[in-house]
Design a protein around this motif. Structure first.
Motif, PDB file in Angstrom:
ATOM      1  N   GLU A  92      15.022  16.736  14.295  1.00 28.18           N
ATOM      2  CA  GLU A  92      16.378  16.183  14.281  1.00 28.18           C
ATOM      3  C   GLU A  92      17.349  17.245  14.767  1.00 28.18           C
ATOM      4  O   GLU A  92      17.448  18.330  14.193  1.00 28.18           O
ATOM      5  N   GLN A  93      18.070  16.930  15.850  1.00 32.80           N
ATOM      6  CA  GLN A  93      19.128  17.802  16.345  1.00 32.80           C
ATOM      7  C   GLN A  93      20.463  17.320  15.776  1.00 32.80           C
ATOM      8  O   GLN A  93      20.679  16.120  15.633  1.00 32.80           O
ATOM      9  N   PHE A  94      21.347  18.239  15.491  1.00 36.77           N
ATOM     10  CA  PHE A  94      22.642  17.828  14.955  1.00 36.77           C
ATOM     11  C   PHE A  94      23.713  18.834  15.347  1.00 36.77           C
ATOM     12  O   PHE A  94      23.437  20.005  15.662  1.00 36.77           O
ATOM     13  N   ALA A  95      24.929  18.355  15.328  1.00 35.09           N
ATOM     14  CA  ALA A  95      26.092  19.202  15.579  1.00 35.09           C
ATOM     15  C   ALA A  95      27.283  18.563  14.881  1.00 35.09           C
ATOM     16  O   ALA A  95      27.405  17.333  14.812  1.00 35.09           O
ATOM     17  N   GLU A  96      28.144  19.411  14.332  1.00 24.39           N
ATOM     18  CA  GLU A  96      29.354  18.927  13.693  1.00 24.39           C
ATOM     19  C   GLU A  96      30.484  19.911  13.935  1.00 24.39           C
ATOM     20  O   GLU A  96      30.253  21.114  14.079  1.00 24.39           O
ATOM     21  N   VAL A  97      31.687  19.387  14.003  1.00 24.82           N
ATOM     22  CA  VAL A  97      32.857  20.214  14.186  1.00 24.82           C
ATOM     23  C   VAL A  97      33.998  19.586  13.391  1.00 24.82           C
ATOM     24  O   VAL A  97      34.076  18.347  13.260  1.00 24.82           O
ATOM     25  N   ARG A  98      34.870  20.437  12.848  1.00 25.60           N
ATOM     26  CA  ARG A  98      35.996  19.925  12.069  1.00 25.60           C
ATOM     27  C   ARG A  98      37.169  20.880  12.182  1.00 25.60           C
ATOM     28  O   ARG A  98      36.987  22.109  12.131  1.00 25.60           O
ATOM     29  N   ALA A  99      38.350  20.322  12.307  1.00 24.57           N
ATOM     30  CA  ALA A  99      39.578  21.112  12.340  1.00 24.57           C
ATOM     31  C   ALA A  99      40.381  20.809  11.076  1.00 24.57           C
ATOM     32  O   ALA A  99      40.616  19.630  10.761  1.00 24.57           O
ATOM     33  N   ASP A 100      40.785  21.838  10.341  1.00 16.53           N
ATOM     34  CA  ASP A 100      41.555  21.704   9.111  1.00 16.53           C
ATOM     35  C   ASP A 100      42.917  22.358   9.284  1.00 16.53           C
ATOM     36  O   ASP A 100      43.015  23.480   9.835  1.00 16.53           O
ATOM     37  N   TYR A 101      43.931  21.676   8.779  1.00 21.05           N
ATOM     38  CA  TYR A 101      45.270  22.266   8.743  1.00 21.05           C
ATOM     39  C   TYR A 101      45.802  22.159   7.322  1.00 21.05           C
ATOM     40  O   TYR A 101      45.758  21.081   6.710  1.00 21.05           O
ATOM     41  N   TYR A 102      46.286  23.292   6.778  1.00 19.46           N
ATOM     42  CA  TYR A 102      46.837  23.353   5.427  1.00 19.46           C
ATOM     43  C   TYR A 102      48.311  23.747   5.498  1.00 19.46           C
ATOM     44  O   TYR A 102      48.670  24.759   6.131  1.00 19.46           O
ATOM     45  N   ARG A 103      49.130  22.961   4.870  1.00 17.45           N
ATOM     46  CA  ARG A 103      50.514  23.364   4.649  1.00 17.45           C
ATOM     47  C   ARG A 103      50.594  23.886   3.217  1.00 17.45           C
ATOM     48  O   ARG A 103      50.283  23.163   2.267  1.00 17.45           O
TER      49      ARG A 103
END
Length: 716
Positions: free
Chosen positions: A427-438
């Motif tokens: 199983e190949q996988f990839a994930e990406v996420r962008a977080d912004y905190y105020r």
């Protein structure tokens, strides 16, 4: 001999009788002998007599029809069966020609659910009302060998109203094994065939060191087909009265359910000593769920009480129930309003959350209000290219005291599973996420923070299956490797959703071993483990997973509880043995990587085997990974052993091994048969919460089939 004639035309010679003109007005009479007494204008039937009229059947040894009075007298083993199939018995009856109005001597009736009502005499009216004299009612089977049922209601008079499906008594006594136990000047309950209806419910009464003598009388009000309210005032010896209400209502698209109570009183301790200000106090627990369309729903949950210890002072249950999309923690109340939708390729939910703390250390100003919490995901089946999804989430948290935090995240995932030569799966996988905190600059020193996190990698497994005549064996060793950016956990980012997270077997092969948002597992990581399952043809099942996780570098953001601190995790073990209802064992454990010492174990055993049913749970947590900073160990057992077909022994105990203390214990006996259950139980708890201390009680409770649950006497 059988005839089919109107009552006024019944005669021995059926050939001479006129032809029927209206079948509904005729009686079909069968008997061994039918003859006429002309001087007295009577028709007599003897031997296996059966009369049928408009669906009603009368059976007897002898029947006499008086043409002058149009009365029917039946004697000897009389049975009347009405249109619904309900049966009534008597030694002797006299009814009109329609087999309805009349009286009976030695009357008894069999109702739905095997309930029986008997009386010395009964008068039946055409509207379905039976007036009974010297009555006995029971839902227990009554045998010829033993005519004393387990329980019965014995009354001077009663009314069995078949139209309203109610049984009302005057001067009623509830007997247990023939011994009078409770007396009621008036008592009423629905017959077993009845639907819900308004009326008094069984009261509860007893004695408590907190409340003194108390009595609570609930009244059930069936407002409509879709609404009911239970009103339960309680009067006590030591404190002011309390009123409890339950409301349930169904709508076309959903339903609501509320439980609330209120009183005007001071605080009081375990001994009933009053202190503080007298004021209005109460609680409200409620929930609702409604369908917007086939894919979307909305709902709410309400949990609030005026005082931290209000529920414990008045012994109000329900604090731990789930009332919406999210569950609250122990001794924390959660009010929420939410919406959620799910279709073939998407899922979304959004919720507003408000917390109330009931712990001694809680300050409601420090607990967050979420305005809102949001998550949405859209996914696609790419065929040979695998599966892909995009997601968005947010958590807007504000506090009256302490730091506020606002987070918004956007992410994407992709995975593709392939079968390789030799039976391997990859199983190949990839994930990406962008977080912004105020952020709250006054607390964190920063106005905001942002980051991009992600992982890329693969999982290689080799599933092996060996089917057999008696047992199937499945073994799957697996290895997962993934890489993500380093230094993704900034110290200024507040940790809101990851305080008590622990990586276990469920996340062993996840690229991000941390299942929440505020912390993320980057860097390189490697997981290895083996899963085995044995499935017998008779249904027995045994499965286990053993594994371990390694990291390329330590991350100080992870603590010992998370099992992700350092460069290698503890050994993770999860095992389940299911032998059917007789025995089931679930175990979760963590073994220290150095020396395999036991850092955590939680084992639960449930059994329902022949005359025994019970549950046992053992837990142990090493101080290094305990949330309290100190070791914790204990065992909980509770079981019921049926000594005979009717008598059982009940025993339970929560033992705090670390503190050498019986935190809770319970011992008792129970009697149960087809129509009732009786319990006599002693309980003691060592719980101390501010002004409330250890408590003990002796409880007697019982259930009577077709009448309901009775309360208990408690001595705290």
């Amino acid at each position: 001999m059988a005839v089919s004639l109107p009552w006024y035309a019944i005669a021995q010679d059926t050939a001479a009788a006129p032809q029927p003109t209206d079948a509904d007005e005729r009686v079909v009479l069968e008997a061994d002998y039918v003859y006429e007494i002309r001087d007295e204008n009577q028709l007599v039937a003897e031997g296996n007599v059966e009369a049928l009229y408009q669906g009603r059947i009368l059976r007897a040894d002898k029947l006499v029809y008086d043409r002058s009075t149009e009365k029917v007298r039946a004697t000897g083993n009389v049975i009347i069966i009405d249109e619904t199939g309900a049966q009534q018995f008597a030694d002797e009856v006299e009814v009109d020609s329609t087999l309805s109005d009349g009286y009976a001597i030695g009357f008894s009736a069999r109702l739905e659910g095997d309930a029986t009502v008997a009386a010395n005499s009964a008068i039946r009216q055409s509207d379905g009302v039976n007036a009974l004299d010297q009555v006995v009612y029971t839902a227990c089977p009554v045998c010829e060998e033993d005519k004393t049922p387990t329980w019965a209601v014995r009354a001077r008079r009663a009314v069995l109203d078949q139209e309203s499906q109610m049984i009302s008594y005057r001067d009623a006594v509830i007997e247990v094994a023939g011994i009078p136990v409770f007396y009621f000047p008036f008592l009423a309950h629905p017959d077993p065939s009845s639907e819900r209806r308004s009326g008094l419910l069984i009261p509860s009464a007893g004695n408590s060191s907190k409340l003194g003598w108390f009595y609570q009388q609930p009244y059930y009000w069936a407002v409509s087909d879709s609404t009911d309210i239970t009103i339960a005032p309680m009067v006590t010896q030591n404190v002011n009265p309390l009123l409890e209400l339950d409301l349930r209502k169904r709508f076309y698209s959903g339903s609501i359910n509320f439980n609330t109570s209120f009183t005007n009183e001071q605080d009081f301790d375990s001994d009933g000593e009053l202190f503080g200000e007298e004021k209005l106090r109460g609680h409200i627990y409620g929930s609702g769920l409604f369908a917007i369309n086939n894919e979307w729903k909305w709902g709410f949950g309400v949990e609030h009480q005026s005082d931290d210890l209000y529920d414990r002072r008045y012994d109000i249950d329900g604090q731990d129930e789930k009332r919406g999309l999210y569950s609250s923690q122990p001794r924390r109340l959660l009010s929420q309003i939410f919406a959620m939708g799910q279709g073939e390729s998407y899922y979304s939910d959004v919720a507003l959350l408000k917390f109330q703390g009931l712990r001694s250390s809680d300050d409601d100003g420090e607990l967050p209000t979420a305005l809102p919490v949001f998550f949405s995901e859209k996914y696609w089946d790419l065929g040979k290219m695998g599966y892909a999804s995009v997601n968005a989430s947010s958590a807007i948290l504000s506090r009256d005291l302490g730091a506020d935090s606002h987070r918004v995240s956007f992410g994407a995932d992709w995975s593709d599973l392939n079968v390789l030569p030799g039976g391997f799966t990859f199983e190949q996988f990839a994930e990406v996420r962008a977080d912004y905190y105020r952020l709250d600059e006054d607390v964190s020193g920063e106005e905001d923070a942002s980051r991009i996190v992600g992982n890329v990698g693969g999982k290689l497994a080799y599933p092996m299956i060996r089917p057999g005549e008696m047992v199937d064996i499945m073994i799957e060793p697996a290895v997962m490797a993934a890489w993500g950016p380093s230094n993704v956990n900034d110290d200024v980012i507040p940790i809101e959703d990851s305080l008590l997270f622990e990586s276990d077997a469920s996340s062993l092969f996840d690229p991000n071993g941390f299942g929440a948002y505020d912390l993320y597992e980057g860097d390189g990581k490697l997981s290895a483990g083996i899963t085995a399952r044995t499935l017998w043809k008779n249904g027995m099942d045994f499965s286990t997973t053993v594994g371990k996780r390694w990291r390329s570098r330590p991350d100080d953001s992870f603590d010992g509880i998370s099992n992700l601190d350092g460069t290698s995790s503890d050994w993770i073990i999860a095992a389940t043995a299911n032998f059917g209802p007789q025995l089931k064992i679930d175990t979760r454990a963590r073994l220290d990587e150095d020396g395999f010492s036991l850092n955590r174990i939680d084992t639960k055993i449930t059994s329902n085997f022949k005359r025994f049913r019970g549950v046992a749970q053992y837990y142990k947590v090493d101080e290094r990974i305990a949330t309290t900073g100190r070791a914790d160990e204990g065992i909980y057992v509770r079981g019921e052993l049926r000594v005979t077909d009717q008598y059982s022994i009940i025993a339970g105990q929560l033992r705090d091994i670390e503190d050498n203390l019986n935190a809770r214990q319970e011992y008792g006996i129970a009697f149960e048969d087809d129509c009732s259950r009786f319990e006599l139980v002693y309980q003691r708890t060592e719980l101390i919460d501010r002004t409330l201390g250890p408590e003990e009680s002796i409880q007697f409770r019982f259930f009577l089939k077709s009448i309901g649950n009775f309360g208990s006497s408690e001595f705290d």
